[in-house]
Design a protein around this motif. Structure first.
Motif, mmCIF file in Angstrom:
data_model
loop_
_atom_site.group_PDB
_atom_site.id
_atom_site.type_symbol
_atom_site.label_atom_id
_atom_site.label_comp_id
_atom_site.label_asym_id
_atom_site.label_seq_id
_atom_site.Cartn_x
_atom_site.Cartn_y
_atom_site.Cartn_z
ATOM 1 N N GLY A 175 0.803 -1.212 0.000
ATOM 2 C CA GLY A 175 0.000 0.000 0.000
ATOM 3 C C GLY A 175 0.837 1.263 0.000
ATOM 4 O O GLY A 175 2.076 1.207 -0.018
ATOM 5 N N HIS A 176 0.162 2.400 0.030
ATOM 6 C CA HIS A 176 0.826 3.700 0.024
ATOM 7 C C HIS A 176 0.094 4.646 0.976
ATOM 8 O O HIS A 176 -1.134 4.629 1.053
ATOM 9 N N GLY A 177 0.836 5.462 1.695
ATOM 10 C CA GLY A 177 0.215 6.436 2.582
ATOM 11 C C GLY A 177 1.070 6.730 3.789
ATOM 12 O O GLY A 177 2.198 6.230 3.920
ATOM 13 N N LEU B 121 -10.692 2.683 8.707
ATOM 14 C CA LEU B 121 -10.675 3.912 7.907
ATOM 15 C C LEU B 121 -10.853 5.140 8.780
ATOM 16 O O LEU B 121 -10.254 6.178 8.543
ATOM 17 N N ASP C 250 -5.163 -2.046 0.194
ATOM 18 C CA ASP C 250 -6.178 -1.583 -0.746
ATOM 19 C C ASP C 250 -6.935 -0.364 -0.224
ATOM 20 O O ASP C 250 -7.714 0.245 -0.952
ATOM 21 N N SER C 251 -6.728 -0.027 1.058
ATOM 22 C CA SER C 251 -7.399 1.127 1.654
ATOM 23 C C SER C 251 -6.603 2.396 1.360
ATOM 24 O O SER C 251 -5.379 2.409 1.493
ATOM 25 N N ASP C 252 -7.275 3.442 0.966
ATOM 26 C CA ASP C 252 -6.605 4.693 0.624
ATOM 27 C C ASP C 252 -5.833 5.253 1.821
ATOM 28 O O ASP C 252 -6.368 5.367 2.921
ATOM 29 N N GLY C 253 -4.576 5.582 1.602
ATOM 30 C CA GLY C 253 -3.772 6.236 2.632
ATOM 31 C C GLY C 253 -3.199 5.312 3.678
ATOM 32 O O GLY C 253 -2.574 5.768 4.637
ATOM 33 N N CYS C 254 -3.389 3.992 3.510
ATOM 34 C CA CYS C 254 -2.892 3.041 4.517
ATOM 35 C C CYS C 254 -1.877 2.080 3.916
ATOM 36 O O CYS C 254 -1.990 1.669 2.752
ATOM 37 N N ASP D 81 -7.799 8.221 9.470
ATOM 38 C CA ASP D 81 -7.989 9.604 9.004
ATOM 39 C C ASP D 81 -7.058 10.574 9.720
ATOM 40 O O ASP D 81 -6.793 10.417 10.890
#
Length: 254
Positions: free
Chosen positions: A156-158, A250, A175-179, A254
């Protein structure tokens, strides 16, 4: 006497320790201050003195680069050659990937023809430095680390790292945004794990529901390396992607 003002004036770099006269009891050379990955610890070694404590400071970009550089140097000192029986055979691992909702091509997964395993590559700076294989049958052990790299498997990326126990969970998190899912692949955090995780602004500990003591221990150890450490209480392992767990993750990220 404001000890924090004195300590801030020292401007210690990561890994630096200074010994000096104690500002509380005035005893010469009994007071030490250490910067350990942004965790500032001070203490007076005179038995009758109460001077001791700790605080956090922000790591500079250079501190983080040096820290990760040490991990990279140790990693490159251990050579790893991808076995010739590691192949791109998505058909052979399709059943496994479908079960867990993994995109084999996106994750760069491989197939171990010799041992019938799906292979999760451990990549550093675009180079495979190790790999972890999951048995697709009854072969023991279920999980196998092929090399001797000190790096965890990450996906992942974040700026938020989610610490999990296995590669499947890490891939799901990725697959989770920012994680970034980080699989420690063991029962404890090594110094290399902690230094690797120090590059993130937040670390979420998300181990199995029955591993609460280990979860709390991980959180305690990481607070000296990561500014924001959180604990996610799961209803089930993250790889099962329970909606409540994913939503809570999620929210924490944040």
């Amino acid at each position: 006497m404001n000890i924090l003002s004195i300590i801030n004036d020292l401007s210690l770099t990561n890994g630096e320790t200074k010994r000096m006269t104690c500002p509380i009891c005035n005893t010469k050379n009994t007071f030490t201050v250490t910067n350990n990955m942004g965790s500032i610890i001070w203490n007076c070694y005179k038995a009758s003195c109460t001077a001791s404590g700790g605080t956090r400071t922000t790591l500079t970009a250079e501190d983080i680069r040096k820290s990760l550089g040490r991990v990279a140097e140790e990693t490159h000192a251990i050579s790893f050659s991808k076995p010739e029986w590691f192949v791109r055979d998505y058909e052979s691992i399709s059943g496994f990937c479908d079960t867990w909702g993994l995109d084999a091509q996106h994750l760069g997964l491989l197939y171990d023809v010799k041992e019938h395993r799906v292979v999760f590559p451990v990549v550093h700076n675009g180079v495979m430095v190790d790999a972890t294989g999951r048995s697709l049958g009854k072969r023991i052990p279920k999980w196998k680390r092929y090399g001797k790299s000190i790096l965890p498997y990450a996906s992942g990326h974040g700026k938020t790292a989610v610490v999990v126990e296995d590669c499947i969970s890490a891939a799901v998190v990725g697959d989770s945004d920012g994680c970034v899912g980080v699989a420690v692949l063991g029962t404890s955090l090594s110094n290399a794990h902690k230094e690797y995780l120090s590059q993130f602004s937040t670390a979420v500990i998300a181990l199995d529901p029955d591993a609460l003591p280990k979860t709390l221990q991980f959180a305690k150890e990481l607070r000296g390396y990561v500014d924001n450490v959180k604990v996610l209480r799961l209803t089930d392992d993250l790889k099962y992607q329970e909606p409540t767990d994913i939503q809570n993750l999620l929210t924490l990220g944040d």
